[in-house]
Scaffold this motif. Structure first.
Motif, PDB file in Angstrom:
ATOM      1  N   TYR A 257      11.266   2.038  -6.575  1.00 10.52           N
ATOM      2  CA  TYR A 257      11.516   3.443  -6.214  1.00 10.52           C
ATOM      3  C   TYR A 257      12.826   3.971  -6.808  1.00 10.52           C
ATOM      4  O   TYR A 257      13.659   4.538  -6.104  1.00 10.52           O
TER       5      TYR A 257
ATOM      6  N   GLY B  72       5.522   6.630  -1.371  1.00 10.65           N
ATOM      7  CA  GLY B  72       4.464   6.549  -2.367  1.00 10.65           C
ATOM      8  C   GLY B  72       4.006   5.109  -2.550  1.00 10.65           C
ATOM      9  O   GLY B  72       4.213   4.253  -1.696  1.00 10.65           O
ATOM     10  N   TRP B  73       3.379   4.843  -3.678  1.00  6.62           N
ATOM     11  CA  TRP B  73       2.869   3.507  -3.971  1.00  6.62           C
ATOM     12  C   TRP B  73       4.012   2.598  -4.416  1.00  6.62           C
ATOM     13  O   TRP B  73       4.864   2.992  -5.213  1.00  6.62           O
ATOM     14  N   ASP B  74       3.972   1.343  -3.952  1.00  7.71           N
ATOM     15  CA  ASP B  74       5.070   0.410  -4.195  1.00  7.71           C
ATOM     16  C   ASP B  74       4.905  -0.297  -5.534  1.00  7.71           C
ATOM     17  O   ASP B  74       3.863  -0.200  -6.202  1.00  7.71           O
TER      18      ASP B  74
ATOM     19  N   TRP C 190      -1.748   4.067 -13.341  1.00  9.22           N
ATOM     20  CA  TRP C 190      -0.382   3.594 -13.442  1.00  9.22           C
ATOM     21  C   TRP C 190      -0.089   3.149 -14.868  1.00  9.22           C
ATOM     22  O   TRP C 190      -0.963   2.572 -15.536  1.00  9.22           O
TER      23      TRP C 190
ATOM     24  N   GLY D 138       0.802  -1.208   0.000  1.00  7.38           N
ATOM     25  CA  GLY D 138       0.000   0.000   0.000  1.00  7.38           C
ATOM     26  C   GLY D 138       0.838   1.261   0.000  1.00  7.38           C
ATOM     27  O   GLY D 138       2.067   1.228  -0.125  1.00  7.38           O
ATOM     28  N   TYR D 139       0.164   2.390   0.114  1.00 13.76           N
ATOM     29  CA  TYR D 139       0.816   3.699   0.028  1.00 13.76           C
ATOM     30  C   TYR D 139       1.623   3.989   1.281  1.00 13.76           C
ATOM     31  O   TYR D 139       1.164   3.763   2.395  1.00 13.76           O
ATOM     32  N   ASP D 140       2.838   4.511   1.056  1.00 16.87           N
ATOM     33  CA  ASP D 140       3.697   4.936   2.150  1.00 16.87           C
ATOM     34  C   ASP D 140       3.924   6.432   2.017  1.00 16.87           C
ATOM     35  O   ASP D 140       4.246   6.911   0.927  1.00 16.87           O
ATOM     36  N   ASP D 141       3.768   7.166   3.109  1.00 17.41           N
ATOM     37  CA  ASP D 141       3.862   8.632   3.043  1.00 17.41           C
ATOM     38  C   ASP D 141       5.200   9.121   2.520  1.00 17.41           C
ATOM     39  O   ASP D 141       5.282  10.147   1.842  1.00 17.41           O
TER      40      ASP D 141
ATOM     41  N   SER E 243       4.217   4.576 -10.511  1.00 18.89           N
ATOM     42  CA  SER E 243       3.103   4.494  -9.560  1.00 18.89           C
ATOM     43  C   SER E 243       2.881   5.858  -8.906  1.00 18.89           C
ATOM     44  O   SER E 243       2.298   5.951  -7.831  1.00 18.89           O
TER      45      SER E 243
ATOM     46  N   SER F  35       8.790   7.441  -7.844  1.00 18.49           N
ATOM     47  CA  SER F  35       7.810   6.357  -7.985  1.00 18.49           C
ATOM     48  C   SER F  35       7.951   5.652  -9.324  1.00 18.49           C
ATOM     49  O   SER F  35       7.012   5.566 -10.129  1.00 18.49           O
TER      50      SER F  35
END
Lengths: 125, 107
Positions: free
Chosen positions: B50, A108-110, B96, A102-105, B91, B32
């Motif tokens: 990332y 971001g999205w993984d 996406w 899920g989203y991490d502050d 993302s 992202s």
């Protein structure tokens, strides 16, 4: 180790509804903060994200398919599903299910860290 | 929709050479950006997350860099088993999207 396996008809007639299921094994679909996506790939072409679902049932769809896509989750069976209505030949593709965090502050999205093997779906009469 | 443009589309490389694949985003996506390897008749495999974070189990010859709109995947000392298509994926913004892919062939 968590594994994903897609299943469903390999042949769908034009204008009908494509239905696929992804079974999660080696872990609970409800554990952690994972989201579950469908991604498709026409033969010899690139990847297209179709949408995602969380175990609460919350969904996000790609606008290019939004009016035709429905995703659902069955936590009792450790499965999530894709329905794509009014299919045409353009929907012929290998369909993959995949998992991501899920989203991490801070990040971001993984990325999609686990993928199924994919299932080929052909739309033809 | 953010468009990801990879270059080159195709690269033929001899073993032990260094390979560089770039991915340019049509809008800034921060970090992202993720990279995948897809071998023939297989599902994609995550290489880098990332932009530059390594993934457990992936050989150290694979590395990533960049942020904003410009990203790079580097394969140091290419091995025969690295023959595959490579895709970037963002993302940072819905929907996406993926790059069109770069096919790496071993000479």
């Amino acid at each position: 180790q968590v594994q994903l396996q897609e299943s469903g008809p390999g042949l769908v007639k034009p204008s009908q509804t494509l239905s696929l299921t992804c079974t999660v094994s080696g872990g609970s679909i409800s554990s952690g903060s994972y989201y579950w996506s469908w991604i498709r790939q026409p033969a010899g072409k690139g990847l297209e994200w179709t949408g995602r679902i969380y175990t609460s049932g919350g969904t996000t769809y790609n606008p290019s398919l939004k009016s035709r896509v429905t995703m659902s989750v069955d936590t009792s069976k450790n499965q999530f599903s894709l329905k794509l209505s009014s299919v045409t030949a353009a929907d012929t593709a290998v369909y993959y299910c995949a998992r991501h965090n899920g989203y991490d502050d801070s990040s971001g999205w993984d990325a999609f860290d686990i993928w199924g093997r994919g299932t080929m779906v052909t739309v033809s009469s | 929709e953010i468009v990801l443009t990879q270059s080159p589309d195709f690269q033929s490389v001899t073993p032990k050479e260094k390979v560089t694949i770039t991915c340019r985003a049509s809008l800034s996506i921060g970090s992202s950006l993720h990279w995948y390897q897809q071998k023939a008749d297989q599902s994609p495999k995550l290489l880098i997350r990332y932009a530059s974070q390594s993934v457990s189990g992936v050989p150290s010859r694979f590395s990533g860099s960049g942020s904003g709109t410009d990203f790079t995947l580097t394969i140091n000392s290419l091995e025969a088993e690295d023959a595959a298509a490579y895709y970037c994926h963002q993302s940072g913004s819905l929907p996406w999207t993926f790059g069109q892919g770069t096919k790496v062939e071993i000479k």
